[in-house]
Design a protein around this motif. Structure first.
Motif, mmCIF file in Angstrom:
data_model
loop_
_atom_site.group_PDB
_atom_site.id
_atom_site.type_symbol
_atom_site.label_atom_id
_atom_site.label_comp_id
_atom_site.label_asym_id
_atom_site.label_seq_id
_atom_site.Cartn_x
_atom_site.Cartn_y
_atom_site.Cartn_z
ATOM 1 N N GLN A 224 19.763 -27.213 1.611
ATOM 2 C CA GLN A 224 19.903 -26.894 3.023
ATOM 3 C C GLN A 224 20.704 -27.988 3.713
ATOM 4 N N VAL A 225 21.609 -27.585 4.589
ATOM 5 C CA VAL A 225 22.574 -28.528 5.150
ATOM 6 C C VAL A 225 21.892 -29.592 6.009
ATOM 7 N N LYS A 226 20.813 -29.263 6.683
ATOM 8 C CA LYS A 226 20.086 -30.260 7.485
ATOM 9 C C LYS A 226 19.606 -31.414 6.595
ATOM 10 N N GLY A 227 18.955 -31.076 5.487
ATOM 11 C CA GLY A 227 18.458 -32.117 4.585
ATOM 12 C C GLY A 227 19.576 -32.908 3.947
ATOM 13 N N LEU A 228 20.693 -32.241 3.668
ATOM 14 C CA LEU A 228 21.806 -32.925 3.020
ATOM 15 C C LEU A 228 22.439 -33.946 3.964
ATOM 16 N N LEU A 229 22.601 -33.591 5.231
ATOM 17 C CA LEU A 229 23.169 -34.535 6.190
ATOM 18 C C LEU A 229 22.300 -35.786 6.331
ATOM 19 N N ARG A 230 20.997 -35.627 6.171
ATOM 20 C CA ARG A 230 20.064 -36.754 6.315
ATOM 21 C C ARG A 230 19.948 -37.593 5.046
ATOM 22 N N ASP A 231 20.436 -37.085 3.936
ATOM 23 C CA ASP A 231 20.319 -37.772 2.646
ATOM 24 C C ASP A 231 21.294 -38.948 2.619
ATOM 25 N N GLN A 232 20.763 -40.174 2.608
ATOM 26 C CA GLN A 232 21.610 -41.367 2.671
ATOM 27 C C GLN A 232 22.457 -41.556 1.419
ATOM 28 N N GLU A 233 22.059 -40.952 0.315
ATOM 29 C CA GLU A 233 22.870 -41.027 -0.896
ATOM 30 C C GLU A 233 24.042 -40.051 -0.831
ATOM 31 N N PHE A 234 23.947 -39.068 0.037
ATOM 32 C CA PHE A 234 25.040 -38.121 0.249
ATOM 33 C C PHE A 234 25.986 -38.631 1.327
ATOM 34 N N LEU A 235 25.416 -39.124 2.431
ATOM 35 C CA LEU A 235 26.188 -39.544 3.591
ATOM 36 C C LEU A 235 25.433 -40.671 4.280
ATOM 37 N N ALA A 236 26.107 -41.748 4.589
ATOM 38 C CA ALA A 236 25.433 -42.938 5.109
ATOM 39 C C ALA A 236 25.352 -42.916 6.631
ATOM 40 N N GLY A 237 24.139 -43.062 7.160
ATOM 41 C CA GLY A 237 23.989 -43.339 8.581
ATOM 42 C C GLY A 237 23.448 -42.237 9.455
ATOM 43 N N VAL A 238 23.438 -40.978 8.978
ATOM 44 C CA VAL A 238 22.965 -39.865 9.797
ATOM 45 C C VAL A 238 21.481 -39.631 9.507
ATOM 46 N N LEU B 256 31.806 -28.026 10.789
ATOM 47 C CA LEU B 256 30.799 -29.045 10.503
ATOM 48 C C LEU B 256 31.438 -30.426 10.420
ATOM 49 N N TYR B 257 32.578 -30.523 9.780
ATOM 50 C CA TYR B 257 33.280 -31.806 9.680
ATOM 51 C C TYR B 257 33.675 -32.318 11.065
ATOM 52 N N ALA B 258 34.248 -31.427 11.878
ATOM 53 C CA ALA B 258 34.652 -31.829 13.228
ATOM 54 C C ALA B 258 33.438 -32.244 14.055
ATOM 55 N N ALA B 259 32.341 -31.496 13.928
ATOM 56 C CA ALA B 259 31.123 -31.817 14.674
ATOM 57 C C ALA B 259 30.548 -33.152 14.229
ATOM 58 N N LEU B 260 30.593 -33.420 12.935
ATOM 59 C CA LEU B 260 30.100 -34.679 12.389
ATOM 60 C C LEU B 260 30.869 -35.861 12.964
ATOM 61 N N ARG B 261 32.167 -35.803 12.874
ATOM 62 C CA ARG B 261 32.994 -36.918 13.350
ATOM 63 C C ARG B 261 32.934 -37.059 14.871
ATOM 64 N N ASP B 262 33.034 -35.937 15.580
ATOM 65 C CA ASP B 262 33.075 -36.000 17.036
ATOM 66 C C ASP B 262 31.741 -36.441 17.622
ATOM 67 N N THR B 263 30.641 -35.926 17.069
ATOM 68 C CA THR B 263 29.319 -36.284 17.588
ATOM 69 C C THR B 263 29.038 -37.759 17.387
ATOM 70 N N LEU B 264 29.314 -38.269 16.202
ATOM 71 C CA LEU B 264 29.047 -39.679 15.927
ATOM 72 C C LEU B 264 29.978 -40.590 16.717
ATOM 73 N N SER B 265 31.265 -40.252 16.770
ATOM 74 C CA SER B 265 32.191 -41.112 17.510
ATOM 75 C C SER B 265 31.872 -41.101 18.995
ATOM 76 N N GLY B 266 31.458 -39.951 19.533
ATOM 77 C CA GLY B 266 31.068 -39.882 20.929
ATOM 78 C C GLY B 266 29.833 -40.706 21.220
ATOM 79 N N SER C 226 21.570 -35.286 12.975
ATOM 80 C CA SER C 226 21.802 -34.078 12.175
ATOM 81 C C SER C 226 21.512 -32.836 13.018
ATOM 82 N N ASP C 227 20.467 -32.875 13.868
ATOM 83 C CA ASP C 227 20.222 -31.758 14.793
ATOM 84 C C ASP C 227 21.413 -31.554 15.720
ATOM 85 N N GLU C 228 21.916 -32.663 16.270
ATOM 86 C CA GLU C 228 23.028 -32.576 17.216
ATOM 87 C C GLU C 228 24.293 -32.048 16.551
#
Length: 286
Positions: free
Chosen positions: A160-174, A205-215, A179-181
């Motif tokens: 599930q994409v929610k759990g994957l975004l939170r997995d620090q071994e997959f992606l660092a820092g979220v 999803l990629y655009a939301a990831l980069r834009d949300t974090l950079s914002g 991940s909700d945002e």
């Protein structure tokens, strides 16, 4: 829990305030928080601070090649003082776990609320020997983290994409909040299967990831450490806002609760209007 934007803001905050200063001393009020024994904390005394940086959610203070690294975990925080008390911190007498004194009398405390103690500090010569850092996935804010890189990481993932975004071994820092945002901005269900996302979904999803974090990083930049928690809460669209109106469509923000966490989402924006079942093995109600 502080996530990438707050940790980056703490890095920037400390970099300005520690520049040109040396470590005058480190006091441990909780001996269990220090996970290493070599080099000893005394090895930092008198050393000039060379740099402050971040590895995912880990904060790294480089003192002449010896790194003081800490992870604030769920209930930890950094409390800065322009002038620290001269008294030595005493174990068990306050939320303070570690006190770091600088050569000009300023410094900071690492504090932790609650009874579940997860805050961790390390003194190492190489950050990669810290297990949590060695296992980190790529940093989503890195210049070379491209859409194609991200698409390749998602391919074939039956998670599930929610759990994957939170997995620090997959992606660092979220973490849980961002991940909700990110998923709300991307208009994706938290329980969508990562490997089944279409090309347009991946691009959103990629655009939301980069834009949300950079914002969020931009919004936190320049704020003192004591204001970062409130600033994070104020900037949330759906996370922590169950029962309130979605800022995009006005529908009620809903929640799914688990044993030790919860997620928030908008059914209209993210799941085609269908509420998610509020149980551990949640799926779309039929």
């Amino acid at each position: 829990m502080p996530e990438l934007p707050e940790v980056q803001a703490l890095v920037d905050f400390l970099a300005v305030r520690t520049a040109g200063h040396a470590i005058a001393g480190i006091e441990l009020a909780s001996f269990s928080v220090l996970k290493t024994f070599d080099p000893p904390s005394s090895a930092l005394e008198g050393g000039l601070i060379d740099a402050v940086s971040r590895h995912g959610k880990f904060l790294d203070i480089d003192v002449g090649g010896i790194h003081l690294i800490f992870h604030l975990a769920r209930a930890g925080w950094l409390r800065w003082s322009d002038e620290l008390p001269t008294t030595t911190v005493r174990p068990g007498k306050s939320p303070i776990a570690v006190r770091v004194r600088l050569s000009d009398g300023s410094g900071f405390d690492l504090t932790e609320a609650g009874t579940k103690k997860s805050l961790a500090a390390y003194l190492v010569r190489d950050p990669q020997v810290v297990p949590g850092i060695a296992r980190l996935g790529p940093d989503p804010m890195a210049a070379d983290f491209s859409l194609e890189t991200f698409a390749g990481m998602l391919e074939g993932r039956r998670t599930q994409v929610k759990g994957l975004l939170r997995d620090q071994e997959f992606l660092a820092g979220v973490g849980n909040a961002y991940s909700d945002e990110i998923l709300h901005v991307a208009r994706l269900s938290p329980f969508a299967i990562a490997g089944s996302l279409g090309r347009e979904d991946v691009e959103r999803l990629y655009a939301a990831l980069r834009d949300t974090l950079s914002g969020a990083v931009l919004a936190a930049t320049g704020k003192p450490a004591k204001e970062l928690k409130d600033a994070k809460r104020e900037g949330m669209r759906v996370h922590g806002r169950a029962g309130q109106g979605c800022p995009v469509c006005g529908d009620t923000v809903r929640e799914v609760s688990f044993a030790d966490s919860s997620l928030q989402y908008c059914a209209t924006c993210q799941t085609g209007g269908k509420p998610l079942a509020d149980r551990r093995m949640s799926r779309l109600l039929k």
